[in-house]
Design an enzyme around this catalytic site. Structure first.
Site, PDB file in Angstrom:
ATOM      1  N   ASP A 292       0.829  -1.196   0.000  1.00 22.42           N
ATOM      2  CA  ASP A 292       0.000   0.000   0.000  1.00 22.42           C
ATOM      3  C   ASP A 292       0.872   1.258   0.000  1.00 22.42           C
ATOM      4  O   ASP A 292       1.951   1.283   0.595  1.00 22.42           O
ATOM      5  CB  ASP A 292      -0.897  -0.041   1.248  1.00 22.42           C
ATOM      6  CG  ASP A 292      -1.904   1.087   1.269  1.00 22.42           C
ATOM      7  OD1 ASP A 292      -2.675   1.223   0.305  1.00 22.42           O
ATOM      8  OD2 ASP A 292      -1.927   1.835   2.269  1.00 22.42           O
ATOM      9  N   GLU A 339       1.183  -0.581  -5.114  1.00 24.65           N
ATOM     10  CA  GLU A 339       0.018   0.321  -5.147  1.00 24.65           C
ATOM     11  C   GLU A 339       0.553   1.736  -5.352  1.00 24.65           C
ATOM     12  O   GLU A 339       0.967   2.403  -4.409  1.00 24.65           O
ATOM     13  CB  GLU A 339      -0.781   0.189  -3.845  1.00 24.65           C
ATOM     14  CG  GLU A 339      -2.124   0.918  -3.870  1.00 24.65           C
ATOM     15  CD  GLU A 339      -2.018   2.381  -3.459  1.00 24.65           C
ATOM     16  OE1 GLU A 339      -2.046   3.239  -4.379  1.00 24.65           O
ATOM     17  OE2 GLU A 339      -1.908   2.653  -2.259  1.00 24.65           O
ATOM     18  N   ASP A 392     -11.503   1.439  -1.864  1.00 25.09           N
ATOM     19  CA  ASP A 392     -11.636   2.863  -1.526  1.00 25.09           C
ATOM     20  C   ASP A 392     -12.504   3.632  -2.516  1.00 25.09           C
ATOM     21  O   ASP A 392     -12.698   4.836  -2.363  1.00 25.09           O
ATOM     22  CB  ASP A 392     -10.256   3.524  -1.481  1.00 25.09           C
ATOM     23  CG  ASP A 392      -9.474   3.166  -0.231  1.00 25.09           C
ATOM     24  OD1 ASP A 392     -10.097   2.874   0.800  1.00 25.09           O
ATOM     25  OD2 ASP A 392      -8.224   3.173  -0.285  1.00 25.09           O
TER      26      ASP A 392
END
Length: 536
Positions: A292, A339, A392
């Protein structure tokens, strides 16, 4: 990564009894369904114990597992709980939404009963687990024990002696609350046993698990409390700077995440030992790791800890390729997804290229008229992972509904369509993603189901309404399975089934009719959406 596809579905969103998706038989059924649908990957969210805002990205430990995912039905089978005891507990009234408050109040009580009946202290497998995991497990067990003594307060609110880990205070809590610490070790043992069994089952079915690694740890965590040298803390173990992102078009004051920032000089001087341990633990739990906020390894946004917003922050250099070279030297080549969403600088682009990791493409980010976003298939290299959307984002149906007329026209023009297909725009974008040159394609389950706003998983920078969405078993039909399989094979993301393996149309329809009758499900897709989104 091979040319293949998978589905994004958090463990918490699985159907199951007792309030939240877990490692129950429904998880095994989902794995079977994935395999029959020709999928190769099951992507999940972080499996750590949830903390502030119920977020899996704000965990009490980087290494512990979430106690909520322990299958209570397995404990019933082992004679550690009774069905009556579990059924008496209120886990919430809506099977399509997780009630974290009630889980917190009630699930721990059942786990404590199971522990008291387990006689676990003399179990050789448990003792071996504790020995092997001692390097993080003792800190976590003590952290959770002391946290309970202070009624759940964040560790910066504890008494000074234990907050600063003075030796006599550590000894006092270990000796006084030895049974409580053993309980937390036991919970982690149960999690480990059940998860490894499920993961092994998935791997045997040809399904690999894509796990999610948050770049930062939560401040209120065993990691931050037990290892202050890892972070930018002062002598009182208080942060001097915290993480976030700068002001942009979406937020005039930026985002103040509050996570402690790493002291990269310390990590470098210790040969990135903590990161090696962290990544090794990840690959014991997952097959592939999605890192992430990858840009934070190139540059990270540093905000003075005393600030109330992110306006006064500035950029600092991260460890760059030195970290990834070190990890590869120690652990060997391991599969990683970078990511790299958000504002991309030349430095981040170079880091992604130098690492060789596949990066992420999100179709919802691609349709900006007149702008080359890099998120549409014509711009892809093979070494990437394409998503319709992520946890998200809005579901595709909700996202399209909120677009302006110009943006909708652009979407349809790109698809060479006059209007969305009969099954909604989600099917059109799924096909676009599946047929793209990206080696890997991951589709959120909500998009395969054509669901709307009520099925969104997370609204970034908000708390209280996130991480709750769940599905039910009725959606996993043979009909949908066959549709997914057909498109997956057509896109050369799965080998064609043999005649013996294939399901006939008559069998498919009969199976769906049986499920429909049993569950009394005769809803349309839109009605199912309304049912699932109710009370979210």
């Amino acid at each position: 990564m091979k040319r293949a596809s998978g589905i994004l579905l958090p463990v918490s969103s699985l159907p199951s009894a007792y309030g939240i998706g877990c490692f129950s038989r429904e998880a095994y059924d989902f794995v079977d369904w994935l395999a029959a649908a020709g999928q190769s990957y099951w992507q999940i969210l972080p499996l750590g114990p949830t903390g502030f805002g119920d977020s899996p990205y704000q965990s009490f430990s980087n290494f512990a597992g979430n106690p909520y995912y322990i299958d209570l039905e397995a404990l019933i089978e082992d004679g550690l709980l009774t069905e009556e005891e579990c059924n008496r507990v209120d886990f919430g009234s809506d099977p399509h939404s997780v009630d974290y408050g009630k889980l917190y109040e009630n699930r721990w009580k059942l786990l404590k009963i199971a522990y008291q009946r387990s006689g676990i202290a003399v179990d050789p497998d448990f003792r071996e687990f504790c020995r092997k995991q001692d390097w993080w497990l003792e800190d976590y067990a003590l952290f959770m024990t002391v946290k309970a003594c202070f009624h759940g307060a964040s560790w910066d609110c504890w008494a000074e002696d234990i907050r600063l880990r003075w030796g006599y205070s550590i000894d006092y809590y270990r000796n006084t609350y030895a049974e409580e610490m053993e309980f937390y070790r036991y919970i982690q043992y149960l999690f480990d046993v059940q998860w490894k069994k499920l993961k092994a089952y998935a791997n045997d079915k040809g399904i690999q698990i894509i796990g999610d690694l948050p770049i930062y740890v939560a401040f209120d965590s065993a990691d931050a409390w037990a290892h202050p040298n890892l972070f930018q803390f002062d002598e009182q173990h208080k942060p001097t700077a915290v993480a976030g992102c700068p002001p942009d078009a979406f937020s005039a004051t930026g985002q103040l995440w509050g996570n402690p920032l790493y002291c990269w000089e310390y990590h470098r001087n210790t040969g990135y030992d903590w990161w090696i341990r962290r990544m090794r633990a990840c690959y014991e739990r997952y097959d592939i790791v999605r890192m992430d906020h990858f840009r934070g390894f190139d540059e990270y946004y540093s905000i003075p800890a005393e600030d109330e917003n992110a306006v006064g922050g500035h950029w600092e250099k991260g460890p760059g390729m030195e970290l990834f070279h070190t990890l590869e030297q120690v652990l060997g080549e391991r599969p990683v997804i970078a990511e790299d969403l958000g504002f991309m600088t030349p430095g981040v682009e170079k880091l992604v290229a130098d690492s060789g990791y596949p990066n992420m493409k999100v179709l919802e980010f691609g349709f900006v008229p007149g702008v080359e976003t890099g998120h549409l298939p014509h711009a892809y290299e093979k070494n990437c992972v394409v998503y319709t959307g992520t946890h998200d984002n809005e579901t595709v149906e909700a996202w399209y509904e909120e677009l302006g007329d110009r943006e909708k026209s652009y979407v349809l023009a790109y698809l060479d369509k006059e209007k969305p297909g009969k099954n909604g725009i989600s099917r059109d974008l799924i096909r676009l993603a599946m047929m793209s040159s990206a080696d890997t394609c991951i589709i959120p389950l909500q998009d395969w189901l054509g669901l709307g706003r009520g099925a969104r998983m997370n609204y970034p920078s908000t708390i209280g309404t996130n991480w709750k969405w769940r599905t039910d078993a009725a959606v996993f039909t043979k009909k949908l399975q066959k549709e997914i399989r057909s498109l997956t094979e057509f896109a050369f993301r799965a080998e064609p089934q043999s005649e013996d393996e294939s399901v006939s149309t008559e069998e498919t329809e009969a199976a769906d009719e049986s499920v429909s009758t049993k569950e009394n499900e005769t809803t349309t897709t839109k009605e199912m959406e309304a049912k699932i989104s109710c009370n979210l």
